[in-house]
Design an enzyme around this catalytic site. Sequence first.
Site, PDB file in Angstrom:
ATOM      1  N   ARG A  72      33.607  39.070  46.802  1.00  0.00           N
ATOM      2  CA  ARG A  72      31.966  39.118  47.242  1.00  0.00           C
ATOM      3  C   ARG A  72      31.492  37.940  46.495  1.00  0.00           C
ATOM      4  O   ARG A  72      30.233  37.547  47.137  1.00  0.00           O
ATOM      5  CB  ARG A  72      31.157  40.687  47.002  1.00  0.00           C
ATOM      6  CG  ARG A  72      31.786  41.567  47.784  1.00  0.00           C
ATOM      7  CD  ARG A  72      31.063  42.856  47.481  1.00  0.00           C
ATOM      8  NE  ARG A  72      31.631  43.345  46.181  1.00  0.00           N
ATOM      9  CZ  ARG A  72      32.538  44.018  46.142  1.00  0.00           C
ATOM     10  NH1 ARG A  72      33.415  44.536  47.025  1.00  0.00           N
ATOM     11  NH2 ARG A  72      32.682  44.760  44.844  1.00  0.00           N
ATOM     12  N   GLU A 109      38.485  48.858  34.045  1.00  0.00           N
ATOM     13  CA  GLU A 109      38.569  50.379  33.327  1.00  0.00           C
ATOM     14  C   GLU A 109      39.757  51.128  33.162  1.00  0.00           C
ATOM     15  O   GLU A 109      40.131  51.621  32.196  1.00  0.00           O
ATOM     16  CB  GLU A 109      37.548  51.180  34.350  1.00  0.00           C
ATOM     17  CG  GLU A 109      36.871  52.171  33.509  1.00  0.00           C
ATOM     18  CD  GLU A 109      35.732  52.618  34.409  1.00  0.00           C
ATOM     19  OE1 GLU A 109      35.191  52.229  35.628  1.00  0.00           O
ATOM     20  OE2 GLU A 109      35.071  53.729  34.280  1.00  0.00           O
TER      21      GLU A 109
HETATM   22  P1  AMP Z   1      33.524  44.196  35.514  1.00  0.00           P
HETATM   23  O1  AMP Z   1      34.789  43.015  35.256  1.00  0.00           O
HETATM   24  O2  AMP Z   1      33.882  45.385  34.857  1.00  0.00           O
HETATM   25  O3  AMP Z   1      32.355  43.412  35.207  1.00  0.00           O
HETATM   26  O4  AMP Z   1      33.621  44.334  36.967  1.00  0.00           O
HETATM   27  C1  AMP Z   1      33.205  43.356  37.983  1.00  0.00           C
HETATM   28  C2  AMP Z   1      33.980  43.119  39.192  1.00  0.00           C
HETATM   29  O5  AMP Z   1      34.132  44.309  39.748  1.00  0.00           O
HETATM   30  C3  AMP Z   1      32.844  42.631  40.160  1.00  0.00           C
HETATM   31  O6  AMP Z   1      33.759  41.341  41.048  1.00  0.00           O
HETATM   32  C4  AMP Z   1      32.400  43.578  41.187  1.00  0.00           C
HETATM   33  O7  AMP Z   1      32.356  43.000  42.653  1.00  0.00           O
HETATM   34  C5  AMP Z   1      33.213  44.584  40.760  1.00  0.00           C
HETATM   35  N1  AMP Z   1      32.261  46.013  40.377  1.00  0.00           N
HETATM   36  C6  AMP Z   1      32.685  46.652  39.121  1.00  0.00           C
HETATM   37  N2  AMP Z   1      32.044  47.581  39.285  1.00  0.00           N
HETATM   38  C7  AMP Z   1      31.183  47.665  40.370  1.00  0.00           C
HETATM   39  C8  AMP Z   1      30.195  48.628  41.018  1.00  0.00           C
HETATM   40  N3  AMP Z   1      29.787  49.692  40.311  1.00  0.00           N
HETATM   41  N4  AMP Z   1      29.864  48.441  42.200  1.00  0.00           N
HETATM   42  C9  AMP Z   1      30.208  47.050  42.891  1.00  0.00           C
HETATM   43  N5  AMP Z   1      31.314  46.402  42.545  1.00  0.00           N
HETATM   44  C10 AMP Z   1      31.575  46.680  41.254  1.00  0.00           C
END
Ligand code: AMP
Length: 184
Positions: A72, A109
């Site tokens: 995205r 996660e």
């Molecule tokens: P992070 O590495 O944990 O910051 O996760 C960010 C990436 O995972 C981004 O590319 C988001 O598109 C996706 N992402 C993580 N959590 C969500 C969520 N709750 N809703 C939508 N996309 C998420």
Amino acid sequence: MAEPRPDAAAGLLSDLLRGLVRDVADYPEPGVVFKDIAPVLADRAAFAAVVDAMVGRVGAGQVDSVVGIEARGFILGAPVAYHAGAGFVPARKKGKLPGPTLDSAYELEYGSAVLSLQADAVLPGERVLVVDDVLATGGTAAAAVDLVTRMGAIVVGVSVLIDLTFLHGPDRLPGVDVHALLAY
Ligand code: AMP
């Protein structure tokens, strides 16, 4: 009539976005509330306002490249790059880009993942903006920042539509100017 103050305009934009972002419970796995930005992208005024706000934050002509994070981050990053007068560089999951690539592993996660950039995608000294849709734990954005920095380029900021503040993503990005249009 007076122009709206920039902070008032930002508040109006976040109200608009908050009304469009759709929460999807237990997607893609139980316990996760997925922030679906598809209704924002489908709304011509909201989509334009998001792109304009991201461009306005750095200033047109102020960055050489926009790195968009799969997938995205591509949708937002490409028009931001166009309007900022910058090139667009995709940061992709490992194995999707023809090499040579630079890779950065990061924790999810559950488990881990690897983000890649083509080795010549950004040049030393270039000014780079990193764009994604959602900042959650910050691991993905931190991997993108790591790649750009290892190439000798300068990360001028990380711009996201949504910051899930309860996950403290910016803590993974020390010294980086992180900007979100909407915070939860
Ligand atoms: P992070 O590495 O944990 O910051 O996760 C960010 C990436 O995972 C981004 O590319 C988001 O598109 C996706 N992402 C993580 N959590 C969500 C969520 N709750 N809703 C939508 N996309 C998420």
